[in-house]
Enzyme design. Structure first.
Site, mmCIF file in Angstrom:
data_model
loop_
_atom_site.group_PDB
_atom_site.id
_atom_site.type_symbol
_atom_site.label_atom_id
_atom_site.label_comp_id
_atom_site.label_asym_id
_atom_site.label_seq_id
_atom_site.Cartn_x
_atom_site.Cartn_y
_atom_site.Cartn_z
ATOM 1 C CB CYS A 29 45.158 47.775 52.346
ATOM 2 S SG CYS A 29 43.385 47.606 52.039
ATOM 3 C CB CYS A 89 53.348 39.431 44.401
ATOM 4 S SG CYS A 89 51.989 40.555 44.372
ATOM 5 C CB CYS A 97 41.495 40.565 52.238
ATOM 6 S SG CYS A 97 40.256 41.838 51.886
ATOM 7 C CB CYS A 124 45.199 40.643 50.521
ATOM 8 S SG CYS A 124 45.964 42.089 49.781
ATOM 9 C CB CYS A 170 47.976 47.433 37.923
ATOM 10 S SG CYS A 170 47.269 46.906 39.468
HETATM 11 N N1 SAH Z 1 40.928 46.685 47.739
HETATM 12 C C1 SAH Z 1 40.529 46.488 46.380
HETATM 13 C C2 SAH Z 1 41.656 46.579 45.361
HETATM 14 C C3 SAH Z 1 42.934 45.891 45.707
HETATM 15 S S1 SAH Z 1 42.912 44.123 45.663
HETATM 16 C C4 SAH Z 1 39.792 45.169 46.255
HETATM 17 O O1 SAH Z 1 39.676 44.448 47.236
HETATM 18 O O2 SAH Z 1 39.280 44.890 45.192
HETATM 19 C C5 SAH Z 1 42.801 43.742 43.971
HETATM 20 C C6 SAH Z 1 42.486 42.288 43.705
HETATM 21 O O3 SAH Z 1 43.547 41.430 44.108
HETATM 22 C C7 SAH Z 1 41.261 41.794 44.462
HETATM 23 O O4 SAH Z 1 40.374 41.171 43.585
HETATM 24 C C8 SAH Z 1 41.816 40.783 45.449
HETATM 25 O O5 SAH Z 1 40.889 39.775 45.699
HETATM 26 C C9 SAH Z 1 43.026 40.264 44.719
HETATM 27 N N2 SAH Z 1 44.044 39.662 45.592
HETATM 28 C C10 SAH Z 1 44.458 40.082 46.798
HETATM 29 N N3 SAH Z 1 45.434 39.282 47.289
HETATM 30 C C11 SAH Z 1 45.653 38.336 46.365
HETATM 31 C C12 SAH Z 1 46.542 37.229 46.274
HETATM 32 N N4 SAH Z 1 47.424 36.954 47.239
HETATM 33 N N5 SAH Z 1 46.484 36.476 45.173
HETATM 34 C C13 SAH Z 1 45.624 36.756 44.198
HETATM 35 N N6 SAH Z 1 44.757 37.779 44.217
HETATM 36 C C14 SAH Z 1 44.775 38.565 45.288
#
Ligand code: SAH
Length: 373
Positions: free
Chosen positions: A113, A344, A117, A120, A106
């Site tokens: 970023c 994480c 969101c 995230c 990955c």
């Molecule tokens: N920007 C891209 C790729 C990075 S995020 C995207 O949005 O797809 C990759 C995945 O991680 C996304 O599906 C997002 O919803 C998920 N993600 C982000 N933060 C998270 C969290 N705290 N717990 C679980 N999944 C998360």
């Protein structure tokens, strides 16, 4: 200041042109490409089949690699998570996940970023910068070297997912370039068919990807079944709302090969997006657009200062059943590296004293694990 060329981001023909500018024959370009991409050597000095003089000249104008492992976290299940640093000291996170029949790496497409969101951790960082093609390729080279030894052929195939930090479609050109470099059979030979890119829903790029001849698979992060909720969780939805996004998905669907599906990811946030009613709304939305996708339910990885909790297992099961009863294929993502991903992103935070995080593809967990250097 003279510009230093990053050789790991060059395709084989580009590398050949580059050595020709140094007055070297084409075969030297092929030799260097194989040394970097197949033998996975990380410095010119290790390419001992080049003359000392050429190595010195290369060191002057180019660099083979620019990112380094800062720390490494190894889970009891074999998952290896890395915090890497770019030459300008920016954090990059990469995860290596061994499975029975393949390994999955990955990778990150950006440091930080720009999307905001709310579930995230990477969002807390803001965008530091987009990674170069070379920095994307390097994450894979480094992870393979670290798992197996420098240049050792992996015993299984390697799949890639672009689900680390950053929004890959806001770094589209470098991403596609990195994928082309990695597909070369004289190098890593990881073809786009083994790669899945995840996007928060940058509609024009979804449409553009549909036109790319040899393209990776696509995953879309949905997180909500209505615009109202998605606007809150993923503000990019205000720019490209669900109707537009799903219309683009419908166009993309035409580019699918037989048997190929694309995936919607749905992070499960307790009491926010995990009700049965929301599962029905989600199924209706996908069915109304006639999309034959599969849905991946992702357990939320909670961390300070995020305001969410993960949904209970029973809630996730019920959500899955409701979707399936309406004909939507649903999977629950199995968490890997439980013992190392709790932190994480705090990985980066701890290192940098920043309250940040990343590597979202690897949600879940509890206690921080071993760290070695
Ligand atoms: N920007 C891209 C790729 C990075 S995020 C995207 O949005 O797809 C990759 C995945 O991680 C996304 O599906 C997002 O919803 C998920 N993600 C982000 N933060 C998270 C969290 N705290 N717990 C679980 N999944 C998360």
């Amino acid at each position: 200041m003279k510009e230093i060329v990053e050789l790991t981001g060059l395709s084989q023909p580009e590398l050949i042109s580059f050595v020709e500018t140094l007055g070297e024959p084409a075969y030297r370009g092929r030799q260097i490409f194989a040394a970097l991409q197949h033998r996975r050597l990380r410095s010119f000095d290790e390419i001992t089949d080049l003359s000392k003089d050429l190595r010195a000249r290369l060191n002057d104008v180019a660099r083979p690699s620019s990112i380094k492992i800062e720390s490494r976290y190894i889970s009891s299940d074999g998952t290896r998570r890395y915090l890497m640093k770019t030459h300008d000291s920016l954090p990059v996170e990469t995860v290596f996940i061994p499975e029975e029949h393949r390994d999955t790496i990955c990778f990150s497409s950006q440091s930080g970023c720009p999307l905001q969101c709310t579930f995230c951790l990477t969002a807390q960082l803001g965008l530091l910068r987009s990674l170069t093609a070379g920095e994307i390729v390097e994450q894979v080279l480094i992870a393979l070297n670290d798992a197996y030894g420098v240049g050792v052929k992996p015993p299984r195939g390697t799949n890639l997912v672009g689900m680390g930090a950053g929004e890959p479609f806001l770094n589209f050109d470098n991403l596609l370039k990195a994928l082309r470099v990695m597909a070369d059979r004289d190098g890593l030979y990881i073809v786009p068919n083994r790669v899945t890119i995840s996007t928060a829903g940058i509609v024009p790029k979804i449409l553009e990807l549909a036109e790319v001849a040899d393209r990776p698979h696509l995953a879309i992060s949905l997180a909500a079944p209505t615009d109202e909720l998605r606007n809150q969780l993923m503000p990019i939805n205000k720019r490209w709302p669900l109707e537009e996004l799903l219309k683009a998905c419908k166009v993309f669907e035409k580019s699918l090969k037989p048997g190929e599906r694309f995936t919607f990811e749905y992070v499960m946030l307790a009491g926010i997006n995990d009700s049965e009613e929301q599962a029905r709304q989600l199924a209706n939305l996908l069915n109304r657009h006639g999309l034959k996708v599969k849905v991946n339910l992702i357990p939320h990885n909670p961390a300070e200062p995020l305001p969410y909790r993960p949904s209970a297992d029973e809630t996730v099961d019920r959500f899955k059943q409701t979707l399936e009863a309406k004909g939507v294929h649903t999977y629950v993502r199995r968490p890997r590296g439980r013992d190392i991903f709790a932190a994480c992103g705090q990985l980066a935070a701890r290192q940098e004293k920043l309250n940040i995080a990343t590597l979202n593809a690897c949600k879940d967990t509890t206690t921080p694990g071993v760290t070695t250097r």
